[in-house]
Motif scaffolding. Sequence first.
Motif, PDB file in Angstrom:
ATOM      1  N   ALA A   7       6.036   3.860  68.292  1.00 49.37           N
ATOM      2  CA  ALA A   7       6.422   3.197  70.126  1.00 49.37           C
ATOM      3  C   ALA A   7       8.143   2.672  69.002  1.00 49.37           C
ATOM      4  CB  ALA A   7       5.917   1.788  70.820  1.00 49.37           C
ATOM      5  N   GLY A   8       7.814   1.378  67.907  1.00 52.55           N
ATOM      6  CA  GLY A   8       8.722   0.771  67.187  1.00 52.55           C
ATOM      7  C   GLY A   8       9.894   1.645  66.683  1.00 52.55           C
ATOM      8  N   TRP A   9       8.989   2.514  65.922  1.00 55.79           N
ATOM      9  CA  TRP A   9       9.889   3.869  64.813  1.00 55.79           C
ATOM     10  C   TRP A   9      11.044   4.028  66.014  1.00 55.79           C
ATOM     11  CZ3 TRP A   9      10.973   4.699  60.082  1.00 55.79           C
ATOM     12  CH2 TRP A   9      11.703   6.019  59.701  1.00 55.79           C
ATOM     13  N   LEU A  10      10.705   4.721  67.064  1.00 57.00           N
ATOM     14  CA  LEU A  10      11.322   5.439  68.024  1.00 57.00           C
ATOM     15  C   LEU A  10      12.459   4.788  68.477  1.00 57.00           C
ATOM     16  CD1 LEU A  10       8.496   7.404  70.293  1.00 57.00           C
ATOM     17  CD2 LEU A  10      10.242   8.885  68.365  1.00 57.00           C
ATOM     18  N   LEU A  11      12.314   3.632  69.238  1.00 56.95           N
ATOM     19  CA  LEU A  11      13.023   2.495  69.626  1.00 56.95           C
ATOM     20  C   LEU A  11      13.981   2.019  68.759  1.00 56.95           C
ATOM     21  CD1 LEU A  11      12.837  -0.402  72.172  1.00 56.95           C
ATOM     22  CD2 LEU A  11      13.977  -0.796  69.911  1.00 56.95           C
ATOM     23  N   CYS A  12      13.582   1.951  67.251  1.00 61.51           N
ATOM     24  CA  CYS A  12      14.622   1.966  66.293  1.00 61.51           C
ATOM     25  C   CYS A  12      15.889   3.434  65.544  1.00 61.51           C
ATOM     26  CB  CYS A  12      14.237   1.748  64.594  1.00 61.51           C
ATOM     27  SG  CYS A  12      13.853  -0.578  65.689  1.00 61.51           S
ATOM     28  N   THR A  13      15.257   3.995  66.268  1.00 61.42           N
ATOM     29  CA  THR A  13      15.737   5.705  65.237  1.00 61.42           C
ATOM     30  C   THR A  13      16.343   6.374  66.018  1.00 61.42           C
ATOM     31  OG1 THR A  13      13.583   6.052  65.322  1.00 61.42           O
ATOM     32  CG2 THR A  13      14.461   5.595  63.159  1.00 61.42           C
ATOM     33  N   GLN A  14      15.967   6.394  67.546  1.00 62.29           N
ATOM     34  CA  GLN A  14      16.852   7.394  68.300  1.00 62.29           C
ATOM     35  C   GLN A  14      18.091   6.364  68.928  1.00 62.29           C
ATOM     36  OE1 GLN A  14      15.203  10.189  69.384  1.00 62.29           O
ATOM     37  NE2 GLN A  14      13.967   9.528  67.628  1.00 62.29           N
ATOM     38  N   VAL A  28      17.351   2.924  57.949  1.00 62.02           N
ATOM     39  CA  VAL A  28      16.679   2.787  59.048  1.00 62.02           C
ATOM     40  C   VAL A  28      15.249   1.969  58.816  1.00 62.02           C
ATOM     41  CG1 VAL A  28      15.092   3.999  60.792  1.00 62.02           C
ATOM     42  CG2 VAL A  28      17.395   5.013  60.126  1.00 62.02           C
ATOM     43  N   GLY A  29      14.245   2.300  57.555  1.00 64.69           N
ATOM     44  CA  GLY A  29      12.857   2.001  57.127  1.00 64.69           C
ATOM     45  C   GLY A  29      13.708   0.392  57.414  1.00 64.69           C
ATOM     46  N   LYS A  30      14.554  -0.307  57.401  1.00 67.41           N
ATOM     47  CA  LYS A  30      14.853  -2.094  56.360  1.00 67.41           C
ATOM     48  C   LYS A  30      15.121  -2.173  58.777  1.00 67.41           C
ATOM     49  CE  LYS A  30      18.193  -5.283  55.624  1.00 67.41           C
ATOM     50  NZ  LYS A  30      18.633  -6.098  54.410  1.00 67.41           N
ATOM     51  N   LEU A  31      15.347  -1.275  59.295  1.00 59.20           N
ATOM     52  CA  LEU A  31      15.582  -1.621  60.651  1.00 59.20           C
ATOM     53  C   LEU A  31      14.060  -1.701  61.150  1.00 59.20           C
ATOM     54  CD1 LEU A  31      18.859   0.457  62.357  1.00 59.20           C
ATOM     55  CD2 LEU A  31      18.869  -1.317  61.818  1.00 59.20           C
ATOM     56  N   PHE A  32      13.345  -0.937  61.509  1.00 58.74           N
ATOM     57  CA  PHE A  32      12.123  -1.040  61.412  1.00 58.74           C
ATOM     58  C   PHE A  32      10.726  -1.767  60.297  1.00 58.74           C
ATOM     59  CE2 PHE A  32       7.146   0.146  60.919  1.00 58.74           C
ATOM     60  CZ  PHE A  32       6.398   0.557  61.842  1.00 58.74           C
ATOM     61  N   TYR A  33      11.210  -2.641  59.753  1.00 61.03           N
ATOM     62  CA  TYR A  33      11.027  -3.751  58.720  1.00 61.03           C
ATOM     63  C   TYR A  33      11.261  -4.513  59.867  1.00 61.03           C
ATOM     64  CZ  TYR A  33       9.794  -7.121  55.641  1.00 61.03           C
ATOM     65  OH  TYR A  33       9.193  -8.057  55.157  1.00 61.03           O
ATOM     66  N   ARG A  34      12.957  -5.034  60.138  1.00 62.43           N
ATOM     67  CA  ARG A  34      12.765  -5.877  61.048  1.00 62.43           C
ATOM     68  C   ARG A  34      12.551  -6.064  61.886  1.00 62.43           C
ATOM     69  NH1 ARG A  34      14.163  -9.540  57.188  1.00 62.43           N
ATOM     70  NH2 ARG A  34      16.451  -8.623  55.658  1.00 62.43           N
ATOM     71  N   LEU A  35      12.404  -5.221  62.901  1.00 63.89           N
ATOM     72  CA  LEU A  35      11.458  -5.360  64.323  1.00 63.89           C
ATOM     73  C   LEU A  35      10.161  -5.574  64.293  1.00 63.89           C
ATOM     74  CD1 LEU A  35      11.946  -4.541  67.750  1.00 63.89           C
ATOM     75  CD2 LEU A  35      10.910  -2.230  66.559  1.00 63.89           C
ATOM     76  N   LEU A  95       1.362  -3.882  58.518  1.00 66.36           N
ATOM     77  CA  LEU A  95       1.627  -5.981  59.307  1.00 66.36           C
ATOM     78  C   LEU A  95       1.238  -6.850  58.430  1.00 66.36           C
ATOM     79  CD1 LEU A  95       2.612  -6.433  62.004  1.00 66.36           C
ATOM     80  CD2 LEU A  95       0.219  -6.999  62.804  1.00 66.36           C
ATOM     81  N   TYR A  96       0.178  -6.956  57.806  1.00 64.46           N
ATOM     82  CA  TYR A  96      -0.420  -8.084  56.784  1.00 64.46           C
ATOM     83  C   TYR A  96       0.695  -8.098  55.869  1.00 64.46           C
ATOM     84  CZ  TYR A  96      -3.270 -10.363  53.979  1.00 64.46           C
ATOM     85  OH  TYR A  96      -3.366 -11.552  52.064  1.00 64.46           O
TER      86      TYR A  96
END
Length: 299
Positions: free
Chosen positions: A74-81, A270-277, A17-18
């Motif tokens: 939670a963020g990972w599940l929202l992005c990947t499911q 998928v990692g990029k989606l998570f990063y954007r979130l 997050l930093y």
Amino acid sequence: MEFLDRFATDEACLAYLYRVRWPKGFTCPECSSRTGWLTNRGTVFCSRCERQTSPTAGTILHNTRTSPRKWFLAGWLLCTQKTGVSAKTLERELQVGYKTAWLILQKLRQATVRAERSQLTGTVEVDETYVGGPEVGVVGRQLVDKALVVLAVELDGKKVGRVRLRHVPDASANSLVGFLRDCVAPGTTVRTDDWNGYNGVQAAGFVHKVTAVEGDPERVRKFFPHVHLVASLLKRWLVATHQGRVEKEHLQGYLDEYAFRFNRRRSTHVGKLFYRLMEQMALRKPKTYRETVNKAKSN
């Protein structure tokens, strides 16, 4: 498994997050100094104003009592499911109370909308749809318990491109044209049916193409196939993942989540989606449970 291994501790989550919050190096939110160092508490000490800043301070995770690991999962599940995740499922996966799971999802949905996101361009199909069960004795575009959602679908050749969705109070020109002004670039070709709520589209700076459907569902599906495909998929998602139990005052959050995932459906990273979130989580101002509920009710 790779995700769980990488974020196995709260410290690993805070370090990530930093980097997301300060990709070019620390900047003090108080005095804008670029000089600081990490403390044993996990905060950053500013050498100029001597303020200590946590990576979560001023973000959606501000003052949360839920561990960063659970927020990240939670963020990972929202992005990947593919079909998203419900609060009931999140309650089980994170081993938290339902109220906590619900609030986490609401805050994550707030983070799915970028303030600087670009408007739709080219050719855009626009129409409205209703969310909710059938109502006896209600005709036309009347509303009782159902919610009205206006959709704009950007065409990518013969394919569906990006989408924008908004829960609107009615099908008036004020609601429909206002939505277009916010979501569609001026000069774009906007295709609508002959509902009089769209009469002001051309005056608002768009190229307006009107197709008379005369209330015929078959003509609607024939001349506006892309926007009705999106509407059908939206309703299927609401029923399948959330059992259709979405209250109107919270509907916009669900629409934002759906658009976020739909507009990135072709992404192979998928990692990029998570990063954007996570990036939006770091930029968004925190809201309490009461503020989230009250804002939804006021809308």
